[in-house]
Design an enzyme around this catalytic site. Structure first.
Site, PDB file in Angstrom:
ATOM      1  N   VAL A 127       0.843  -1.204   0.000  1.00 10.60           N
ATOM      2  CA  VAL A 127       0.000   0.000   0.000  1.00 10.60           C
ATOM      3  C   VAL A 127       0.875   1.250   0.000  1.00 10.60           C
ATOM      4  O   VAL A 127       0.747   2.123  -0.877  1.00 10.60           O
ATOM      5  CB  VAL A 127      -0.955   0.032   1.224  1.00 10.60           C
ATOM      6  CG1 VAL A 127      -1.799   1.296   1.190  1.00 10.60           C
ATOM      7  CG2 VAL A 127      -1.845  -1.199   1.254  1.00 10.60           C
ATOM      8  N   THR A 174       1.355   0.196   8.031  1.00  3.99           N
ATOM      9  CA  THR A 174       2.145  -0.909   8.591  1.00  3.99           C
ATOM     10  C   THR A 174       1.207  -2.068   8.941  1.00  3.99           C
ATOM     11  O   THR A 174       0.011  -1.866   9.142  1.00  3.99           O
ATOM     12  CB  THR A 174       2.837  -0.485   9.901  1.00  3.99           C
ATOM     13  OG1 THR A 174       1.826  -0.296  10.894  1.00  3.99           O
ATOM     14  CG2 THR A 174       3.634   0.788   9.732  1.00  3.99           C
ATOM     15  N   ARG A 207      -4.238  -0.786  10.848  1.00  4.59           N
ATOM     16  CA  ARG A 207      -4.991  -1.507  11.870  1.00  4.59           C
ATOM     17  C   ARG A 207      -5.205  -0.545  13.027  1.00  4.59           C
ATOM     18  O   ARG A 207      -4.307   0.256  13.362  1.00  4.59           O
ATOM     19  CB  ARG A 207      -4.216  -2.731  12.377  1.00  4.59           C
ATOM     20  CG  ARG A 207      -4.225  -3.923  11.445  1.00  4.59           C
ATOM     21  CD  ARG A 207      -5.603  -4.596  11.358  1.00  4.59           C
ATOM     22  NE  ARG A 207      -5.625  -5.754  10.480  1.00  4.59           N
ATOM     23  CZ  ARG A 207      -5.934  -5.725   9.176  1.00  4.59           C
ATOM     24  NH1 ARG A 207      -6.279  -4.586   8.587  1.00  4.59           N
ATOM     25  NH2 ARG A 207      -5.943  -6.833   8.470  1.00  4.59           N
ATOM     26  N   GLU A 235     -12.504  -2.967  17.224  1.00  4.02           N
ATOM     27  CA  GLU A 235     -13.523  -3.253  16.207  1.00  4.02           C
ATOM     28  C   GLU A 235     -14.193  -4.577  16.561  1.00  4.02           C
ATOM     29  O   GLU A 235     -13.511  -5.487  17.043  1.00  4.02           O
ATOM     30  CB  GLU A 235     -12.863  -3.407  14.820  1.00  4.02           C
ATOM     31  CG  GLU A 235     -12.393  -2.125  14.219  1.00  4.02           C
ATOM     32  CD  GLU A 235     -11.697  -2.354  12.862  1.00  4.02           C
ATOM     33  OE1 GLU A 235     -11.920  -3.394  12.220  1.00  4.02           O
ATOM     34  OE2 GLU A 235     -10.914  -1.484  12.472  1.00  4.02           O
ATOM     35  N   HIS A 252     -13.798   0.174   8.373  1.00  3.91           N
ATOM     36  CA  HIS A 252     -12.760  -0.754   7.901  1.00  3.91           C
ATOM     37  C   HIS A 252     -13.096  -1.272   6.498  1.00  3.91           C
ATOM     38  O   HIS A 252     -13.220  -2.473   6.264  1.00  3.91           O
ATOM     39  CB  HIS A 252     -12.609  -1.926   8.889  1.00  3.91           C
ATOM     40  CG  HIS A 252     -11.360  -2.732   8.672  1.00  3.91           C
ATOM     41  ND1 HIS A 252     -10.761  -3.461   9.669  1.00  3.91           N
ATOM     42  CD2 HIS A 252     -10.593  -2.956   7.565  1.00  3.91           C
ATOM     43  CE1 HIS A 252      -9.696  -4.091   9.198  1.00  3.91           C
ATOM     44  NE2 HIS A 252      -9.574  -3.791   7.914  1.00  3.91           N
ATOM     45  N   GLY A 255     -10.064  -1.284   1.993  1.00  3.35           N
ATOM     46  CA  GLY A 255      -9.657  -2.310   1.015  1.00  3.35           C
ATOM     47  C   GLY A 255     -10.823  -3.018   0.362  1.00  3.35           C
ATOM     48  O   GLY A 255     -10.660  -4.119  -0.169  1.00  3.35           O
TER      49      GLY A 255
HETATM   50  N1  LIG Z   1      -8.161  -0.866   6.002  1.00  2.00           N
HETATM   51  C1  LIG Z   1      -8.118  -1.881   5.166  1.00  2.00           C
HETATM   52  O1  LIG Z   1      -9.132  -2.243   4.584  1.00  2.00           O
HETATM   53  C2  LIG Z   1      -6.833  -2.579   4.911  1.00  2.00           C
HETATM   54  C3  LIG Z   1      -5.821  -2.567   5.839  1.00  2.00           C
HETATM   55  N2  LIG Z   1      -4.631  -3.168   5.575  1.00  2.00           N
HETATM   56  C4  LIG Z   1      -3.580  -3.107   6.594  1.00  2.00           C
HETATM   57  O2  LIG Z   1      -2.485  -2.396   6.061  1.00  2.00           O
HETATM   58  C5  LIG Z   1      -1.308  -3.112   6.328  1.00  2.00           C
HETATM   59  C6  LIG Z   1      -0.299  -2.827   5.233  1.00  2.00           C
HETATM   60  O3  LIG Z   1      -0.742  -3.423   4.038  1.00  2.00           O
HETATM   61  P1  LIG Z   1       0.289  -3.796   2.878  1.00  2.00           P
HETATM   62  O4  LIG Z   1       0.979  -2.587   2.422  1.00  2.00           O
HETATM   63  O5  LIG Z   1      -0.491  -4.576   1.901  1.00  2.00           O
HETATM   64  O6  LIG Z   1       1.304  -4.730   3.661  1.00  2.00           O
HETATM   65  P2  LIG Z   1       2.841  -4.968   3.365  1.00  2.00           P
HETATM   66  O7  LIG Z   1       3.248  -6.114   4.207  1.00  2.00           O
HETATM   67  O8  LIG Z   1       3.063  -5.039   1.904  1.00  2.00           O
HETATM   68  O9  LIG Z   1       3.570  -3.644   3.883  1.00  2.00           O
HETATM   69  C7  LIG Z   1       3.738  -3.333   5.226  1.00  2.00           C
HETATM   70  C8  LIG Z   1       4.995  -2.486   5.338  1.00  2.00           C
HETATM   71  O10 LIG Z   1       5.077  -2.007   6.678  1.00  2.00           O
HETATM   72  C9  LIG Z   1       6.461  -2.040   7.053  1.00  2.00           C
HETATM   73  N3  LIG Z   1       6.610  -2.008   8.506  1.00  2.00           N
HETATM   74  C10 LIG Z   1       6.569  -3.026   9.392  1.00  2.00           C
HETATM   75  N4  LIG Z   1       6.799  -2.577  10.640  1.00  2.00           N
HETATM   76  C11 LIG Z   1       7.009  -1.237  10.533  1.00  2.00           C
HETATM   77  C12 LIG Z   1       7.286  -0.225  11.482  1.00  2.00           C
HETATM   78  N5  LIG Z   1       7.441  -0.469  12.778  1.00  2.00           N
HETATM   79  N6  LIG Z   1       7.405   1.044  11.021  1.00  2.00           N
HETATM   80  C13 LIG Z   1       7.268   1.330   9.710  1.00  2.00           C
HETATM   81  N7  LIG Z   1       7.025   0.397   8.755  1.00  2.00           N
HETATM   82  C14 LIG Z   1       6.877  -0.876   9.179  1.00  2.00           C
HETATM   83  C15 LIG Z   1       6.973  -3.317   6.413  1.00  2.00           C
HETATM   84  O11 LIG Z   1       8.387  -3.288   6.301  1.00  2.00           O
HETATM   85  C16 LIG Z   1       6.284  -3.278   5.060  1.00  2.00           C
HETATM   86  O12 LIG Z   1       7.068  -2.628   4.090  1.00  2.00           O
HETATM   87  C17 LIG Z   1      -1.738  -4.591   6.415  1.00  2.00           C
HETATM   88  O13 LIG Z   1      -0.868  -5.347   7.223  1.00  2.00           O
HETATM   89  C18 LIG Z   1      -3.100  -4.484   7.014  1.00  2.00           C
HETATM   90  O14 LIG Z   1      -3.007  -4.562   8.416  1.00  2.00           O
HETATM   91  C19 LIG Z   1      -4.381  -3.770   4.375  1.00  2.00           C
HETATM   92  C20 LIG Z   1      -5.349  -3.822   3.418  1.00  2.00           C
HETATM   93  C21 LIG Z   1      -6.689  -3.294   3.635  1.00  2.00           C
HETATM   94  O1  LIG Z   2      -6.679  -7.161   3.851  1.00  3.27           O
HETATM   95  C1  LIG Z   2      -6.683  -6.638   4.976  1.00  3.27           C
HETATM   96  O2  LIG Z   2      -5.717  -6.668   5.742  1.00  3.27           O
HETATM   97  C2  LIG Z   2      -7.892  -5.946   5.434  1.00  3.27           C
HETATM   98  O3  LIG Z   2      -7.855  -5.141   6.302  1.00  3.27           O
HETATM   99  C3  LIG Z   2      -9.184  -6.308   4.784  1.00  3.27           C
HETATM  100  O4  LIG Z   2      -9.617  -5.373   3.873  1.00  3.27           O
HETATM  101  C4  LIG Z   2     -10.191  -6.487   5.863  1.00  3.27           C
HETATM  102  O5  LIG Z   2     -11.360  -7.014   5.369  1.00  3.27           O
HETATM  103  P1  LIG Z   2     -12.099  -8.193   6.149  1.00  3.27           P
HETATM  104  O6  LIG Z   2     -11.203  -9.347   6.054  1.00  3.27           O
HETATM  105  O7  LIG Z   2     -12.251  -7.796   7.577  1.00  3.27           O
HETATM  106  O8  LIG Z   2     -13.375  -8.378   5.415  1.00  3.27           O
END
Ligand SMILES: NC(=O)C1=CN([C@@H]2O[C@H](COP(=O)(O)OP(=O)(O)OC[C@H]3O[C@@H](n4cnc5c(N)ncnc54)[C@H](O)[C@@H]3O)[C@@H](O)[C@H]2O)C=CC1
Ligand SMILES: O=C(O)C(=O)[C@H](O)COP(=O)(O)O
Length: 381
Positions: A127, A174, A207, A235, A252, A255
């Site tokens: 992201v 993160t 999160r 949540e 939430h 995504g």
């Molecule tokens: N609100 C929503 O619907 C969604 C929320 N998320 C959340 O967003 C998070 C990130 O998503 P992605 O980018 O796909 O994951 P990703 O795993 O590709 O990227 C996470 C990044 O955070 C970095 N990171 C880890 N600890 C850190 C710290 N202490 N300080 C700074 N950077 C740190 C990692 O090195 C990595 O580059 C997911 O783990 C998930 O919890 C993801 C998708 C949808």
């Molecule tokens: O992919 C993630 O990480 C997310 O935060 C999802 O978008 C959350 O969606 P649900 O799994 O709660 O439907």
């Protein structure tokens, strides 16, 4: 093969129906009895996958159609030899477009020009990395903090304290982690929240517990900064007072584009096929529905900024999601957790920018370039 799947995994029957019997269950309340005789468990983020859930089951493979995996005890699965997969990046564009919509709406409401802002990105993975590219394409100056994935350009790299003190807009991307060298649980604690400058904007779509929500609420009560929350502590039982204090609050769903959800299902289907050695017969692109809004035409005098704002708002406007949450909670007909989960379960179809074909009549190459930089498919006529 018995496949127990969260009922909110879209097209589960289409993808997995040919591999076994698919049993749909509500993910939030899924219990050990429901998975006891399952071979495969497919979840989303609301199911805690751990010893308690699986120790008496015959589950051999678990997959989560999500990016985040903080709900899964991956160490325990590994110890027990249970296969695991998730869907990294499936919803990265969806979250990026949520953040871009937030910034677009706030720039109008608060009266700032995005090009004059410094955006601090915390976490440069799927992201954060894609958000960085889209903002750079708009000419926005960005700072990046990620101890595991340093910025490519040294001028972008920042320590956390510096980034918080120097950014006009801060966006968190993160994972939620509690152990290791750089845990993110309450990464934004009282010290860090205190570093955010008056007038700055904090966006959390990572999160909930990455930000200490009570400390944030205290700061928001002072009325000197703006916060946008898609994710919350506790949540689905979110704090209504915190919602009252944020400029934009959503359940939430950052995504939750249709592309992201179907991609998530497709990615775990591919992972399951690989794990068991099955051929993959269903293709993600073949099952993606055609969008309702397919194209938009701009005439020769359009400026890039106007075209981007118009196209962006036509595809996704975060205010709709904020309104749905506030209205539903104001009616007080259901408890907060029920509202939160219902809005997620009945989320309306939302598409990504790449679903829109933008037709440009005699527009300059710069307009085309800028629209493409934001992910729109552009055709010059
Ligand atoms: N609100 C929503 O619907 C969604 C929320 N998320 C959340 O967003 C998070 C990130 O998503 P992605 O980018 O796909 O994951 P990703 O795993 O590709 O990227 C996470 C990044 O955070 C970095 N990171 C880890 N600890 C850190 C710290 N202490 N300080 C700074 N950077 C740190 C990692 O090195 C990595 O580059 C997911 O783990 C998930 O919890 C993801 C998708 C949808
Ligand atoms: O992919 C993630 O990480 C997310 O935060 C999802 O978008 C959350 O969606 P649900 O799994 O709660 O439907």
């Amino acid at each position: 093969m018995k496949i127990v799947a969260d009922e909110n995994i879209p097209l589960a029957d289409v993808f997995f129906g040919g591999l076994g019997e698919v049993v749909s269950v509500p993910g939030r309340t899924l219990n050990a009895a429901q998975v006891a005789d399952a071979d495969v468990l497919l979840v989303r983020s609301v199911t805690r996958v751990n010893r308690e859930l699986l120790e008496n089951s015959k589950v051999r493979f678990v997959a989560s159609a999500t990016s985040g995996i903080d709900h899964v005890d991956t160490d325990w699965l590994k110890e027990k030899g249970i296969g695991f997969a998730h869907a990294p990046g499936c919803n990265a564009d969806s979250v990026v477009e949520y953040v871009l919509s937030v910034i677009n709406v706030l720039s109008e409401q608060l009266g700032f020009s995005l090009k004059e802002q410094v955006v601090g990105i915390i976490g440069k993975g799927q992201v954060g990395g894609r958000l960085l590219r889209r903002l750079e394409a708009l000419g926005v100056r960005c700072l990046v903090h990620d101890p595991f994935a340093p910025a490519e350009k040294t001028e972008q790299q920042a320590e956390l304290d510096d980034l918080l003190a120097k950014s006009d807009i801060i966006s968190l991307h993160t994972p939620l982690t509690k152990h290791g060298d750089h845990p993110t649980f309450h990464l934004l604690n009282a010290h860090c929240i205190g570093l955010i400058r008056p007038g700055s904007i904090l966006i959390n779509s990572s999160r909930g517990p990455v930000v200490d929500n009570l400390v944030l609420l205290d700061r928001l009560r002072q009325g000197d900064m703006t916060a946008v929350l898609d994710v919350w502590e506790q949540e689905p039982d979110i704090n209504p007072e915190l919602l009252d204090h944020v400029a934009i609050g959503t359940p939430h769903i950052a995504g939750y584009s249709l592309e992201a959800k179907i991609r998530g299902t497709g990615m775990i289907y591919q992972a399951m096929c690989r794990y068991f050695g099955f051929p993959t017969r269903v293709r993600i692109n073949n099952v993606m529905p055609i969008p309702v809004l397919r194209s938009m035409t701009f005439s020769s005098d359009v400026q890039a900024e106007e075209a981007i704002t118009t196209a962006l708002r036509a595809v996704y406007d975060v205010r709709r999601d904020d309104n749905r949450l506030r209205l539903a909670l104001r009616q007080r007909k259901e408890a907060v957790p029920v509202v939160f989960d219902r809005l997620r379960k009945t989320y309306p179809e939302r598409r990504e920018f790449q679903s829109l074909k933008v037709r440009l009549r005699n527009a300059t190459p710069d307009v085309k370039h800028q629209l493409e930089g934001q992910g729109f498919r552009v055709v010059s006529e």
